[in-house]
Scaffold this active site. Structure first.
Site, PDB file in Angstrom:
ATOM      1  N   HIS A 139     -13.929   5.603  -1.194  1.00 30.65           N
ATOM      2  CA  HIS A 139     -13.524   7.057  -0.955  1.00 30.65           C
ATOM      3  C   HIS A 139     -11.976   7.211  -0.517  1.00 30.65           C
ATOM      4  O   HIS A 139     -11.399   6.507   0.474  1.00 30.65           O
ATOM      5  CB  HIS A 139     -14.302   7.633   0.121  1.00 30.65           C
ATOM      6  CG  HIS A 139     -14.066   9.141   0.315  1.00 30.65           C
ATOM      7  ND1 HIS A 139     -14.217  10.031  -0.577  1.00 30.65           N
ATOM      8  CD2 HIS A 139     -13.599   9.649   1.461  1.00 30.65           C
ATOM      9  CE1 HIS A 139     -14.160  11.307   0.043  1.00 30.65           C
ATOM     10  NE2 HIS A 139     -13.563  10.779   1.127  1.00 30.65           N
ATOM     11  N   GLY A 154      -9.281   7.670   4.743  1.00 33.14           N
ATOM     12  CA  GLY A 154      -9.357   8.441   5.758  1.00 33.14           C
ATOM     13  C   GLY A 154     -10.563   9.280   5.847  1.00 33.14           C
ATOM     14  O   GLY A 154     -11.504   9.428   4.771  1.00 33.14           O
ATOM     15  N   GLU A 155     -11.158   9.882   6.882  1.00 28.83           N
ATOM     16  CA  GLU A 155     -12.370  10.791   7.144  1.00 28.83           C
ATOM     17  C   GLU A 155     -12.398  11.920   6.131  1.00 28.83           C
ATOM     18  O   GLU A 155     -11.308  12.378   5.651  1.00 28.83           O
ATOM     19  CB  GLU A 155     -12.809  11.141   8.420  1.00 28.83           C
ATOM     20  CG  GLU A 155     -12.978  10.140   9.638  1.00 28.83           C
ATOM     21  CD  GLU A 155     -14.225   9.381   9.183  1.00 28.83           C
ATOM     22  OE1 GLU A 155     -15.178  10.051   8.892  1.00 28.83           O
ATOM     23  OE2 GLU A 155     -14.281   8.312   9.520  1.00 28.83           O
ATOM     24  N   LYS A 160      -6.253  14.258   2.948  1.00 28.38           N
ATOM     25  CA  LYS A 160      -5.971  13.235   1.703  1.00 28.38           C
ATOM     26  C   LYS A 160      -5.513  13.899   0.441  1.00 28.38           C
ATOM     27  O   LYS A 160      -4.466  13.690  -0.186  1.00 28.38           O
ATOM     28  CB  LYS A 160      -7.091  12.266   1.553  1.00 28.38           C
ATOM     29  CG  LYS A 160      -7.646  11.298   2.623  1.00 28.38           C
ATOM     30  CD  LYS A 160      -8.668  10.366   2.149  1.00 28.38           C
ATOM     31  CE  LYS A 160      -9.888  11.086   1.642  1.00 28.38           C
ATOM     32  NZ  LYS A 160     -10.520  11.526   3.009  1.00 28.38           N
ATOM     33  N   SER A 161      -6.395  14.915  -0.101  1.00 30.94           N
ATOM     34  CA  SER A 161      -6.152  15.607  -1.218  1.00 30.94           C
ATOM     35  C   SER A 161      -4.711  16.621  -1.110  1.00 30.94           C
ATOM     36  O   SER A 161      -4.144  16.727  -2.211  1.00 30.94           O
ATOM     37  CB  SER A 161      -7.258  16.606  -1.720  1.00 30.94           C
ATOM     38  OG  SER A 161      -8.600  15.684  -1.951  1.00 30.94           O
ATOM     39  N   ASP A 178     -10.377  11.448  -4.390  1.00 34.46           N
ATOM     40  CA  ASP A 178     -11.929  11.468  -4.145  1.00 34.46           C
ATOM     41  C   ASP A 178     -12.558   9.835  -4.086  1.00 34.46           C
ATOM     42  O   ASP A 178     -12.981   9.380  -3.601  1.00 34.46           O
ATOM     43  CB  ASP A 178     -12.780  12.614  -4.709  1.00 34.46           C
ATOM     44  CG  ASP A 178     -14.091  12.697  -3.931  1.00 34.46           C
ATOM     45  OD1 ASP A 178     -14.121  12.708  -2.557  1.00 34.46           O
ATOM     46  OD2 ASP A 178     -15.101  12.618  -4.571  1.00 34.46           O
ATOM     47  N   GLU A 203     -10.003  18.095  -5.711  1.00 34.84           N
ATOM     48  CA  GLU A 203     -10.882  18.863  -4.897  1.00 34.84           C
ATOM     49  C   GLU A 203      -9.885  19.322  -3.834  1.00 34.84           C
ATOM     50  O   GLU A 203      -9.619  18.767  -2.769  1.00 34.84           O
ATOM     51  CB  GLU A 203     -12.043  18.269  -4.414  1.00 34.84           C
ATOM     52  CG  GLU A 203     -13.012  19.551  -3.666  1.00 34.84           C
ATOM     53  CD  GLU A 203     -13.967  18.803  -2.844  1.00 34.84           C
ATOM     54  OE1 GLU A 203     -14.555  19.190  -1.916  1.00 34.84           O
ATOM     55  OE2 GLU A 203     -14.622  17.636  -3.131  1.00 34.84           O
ATOM     56  N   ARG A 244       5.018   1.459  16.890  1.00 31.63           N
ATOM     57  CA  ARG A 244       6.275   2.236  16.804  1.00 31.63           C
ATOM     58  C   ARG A 244       7.443   1.377  16.221  1.00 31.63           C
ATOM     59  O   ARG A 244       8.335   1.921  15.975  1.00 31.63           O
ATOM     60  CB  ARG A 244       6.384   2.899  18.140  1.00 31.63           C
ATOM     61  CG  ARG A 244       5.544   3.694  18.599  1.00 31.63           C
ATOM     62  CD  ARG A 244       5.929   4.201  19.943  1.00 31.63           C
ATOM     63  NE  ARG A 244       7.007   5.184  19.766  1.00 31.63           N
ATOM     64  CZ  ARG A 244       7.712   5.965  20.952  1.00 31.63           C
ATOM     65  NH1 ARG A 244       6.944   5.835  22.162  1.00 31.63           N
ATOM     66  NH2 ARG A 244       8.772   6.681  20.752  1.00 31.63           N
TER      67      ARG A 244
END
Length: 315
Positions: A139, A154-155, A160-161, A178, A203, A244
């Site tokens: 995913h 990521g969740e 992301k999209s 996706d 999406e 960092r």
């Protein structure tokens, strides 16, 4: 186990079918390697890989031409008695009548290409290596950023999209949204592609499905891309320590291959597209031999060394 149909190979490699009376439907290639049956024609069948795609070039062809009729009868019969998926003749070479007759009797397709043997061999092995490579689906979103394949994970709903859309607007190219199909084509290379059903679609929650190719043009999409860098998006956690400096690389693993991975905390006001661009350029710079974190560390060490030398002189 992954397979490639012989029909697909004929279409892709533009092969001419010399035995149209034999149906090629249902014939599958399961290995990316090929075999040139020169030794088999000479009578040596130990370790013969009959299930591979067989290629006959100029050397094999001229050897076959030099055989007597009795030798041809015997050797063709034995060679073609094995479960060969197909035989490809290169350089527009045509099999003799006896070979063609026995191939039809045994139900083995004979194909022909205009290409030179070495060129065709290299091309078919490269293509089959990709098609038959171990494959998993993950995913995420895969984008070509300055030539670097950036896999954003990521969740669900983390952005992301949206990050991919902003990257496309900035001139980068979408590979898939996706679902990313990852293939291991070598111990060093992972290639990402899109499932056919979702290719070039994004999406966006609240808007729906967007066709990137139609909206932004063909220059904004790409079919395949090496995966060079993974960016994992996660919610900001004030109690968590984030890297960092970047002196040590973090990695994630897909199909046994390690890929550099950056964990990016998400917070209102952070421009994800710019962060992805910077990460891609920085990764590219490291591959070219320059590490900004190492340069800073060297400068600090040099400064501390000068400070110690000055104190010693004062004393």
């Amino acid at each position: 186990m992954a397979t490639v149909s012989l029909t697909r190979i004929i279409e892709k490699m533009k092969l001419e079918n010399l035995t149209p009376e034999i149906s090629v439907k249902g014939i599958e290639i399961t290995q990316p390697d090929i075999n040139r049956p020169a030794l088999q024609l000479a009578g040596y069948y130990e370790h013969y890989e009959a299930t591979r795609l067989q290629i006959i070039g100029f050397v094999e062809y001229t050897y076959m031409e030099g055989l007597t009729v009795e030798q041809k009868e015997e050797r063709y019969e034995k060679l073609l008695s094995y479960p060969i998926p197909c035989i490809v003749f290169c350089r527009e070479l045509h099999p003799d009548g006896l070979f063609l007759k026995k191939a039809v009797e045994k139900g083995i397709p004979l194909l022909m290409t205009k290409k030179a043997t070495s060129a065709f061999t290299a091309e078919i092995i490269r293509w089959l290596n990709v098609k038959l490579a171990p494959c998993i689906s993950v995913h995420g979103v895969l984008v070509d950023v300055y030539g670097e394949g950036v896999l954003i994970t990521g969740e669900s709903g983390i952005g992301k999209s949206e990050a991919a859309l902003e990257l496309i607007k900035r001139g980068h190219r979408l590979v898939t949204d996706d679902v990313v199909e990852i293939r291991k084509v070598s111990d060093d290379t992972l290639i990402g592609t899109a499932p056919d059903i979702t290719k070039h679609f994004i999406e966006l929650r609240g808007i729906g499905i967007v066709d990137v190719k139609t909206l932004f043009g063909v220059s904004c999409v790409k079919d395949t891309q090496n995966i060079d860098l993974v960016i994992r998006l996660e919610d900001w956690d004030k109690d968590k320590e984030y890297d960092r400096l970047g002196l040590e690389e973090n990695y994630t693993e897909y199909l046994g291959n390690k890929i550099v991975c950056h964990n990016i905390p998400i917070r209102p006001g952070r421009n994800l597209a710019v962060i992805c661009e910077t990460a891609a350029v920085n990764h590219r710079q490291k591959k070219m031999g320059y590490n900004a974190a190492q340069e800073l560390y060297t400068r600090v060490q040099r400064s501390l060394s000068k400070g110690r030398d000055s104190n010693e002189q004062v004393e």
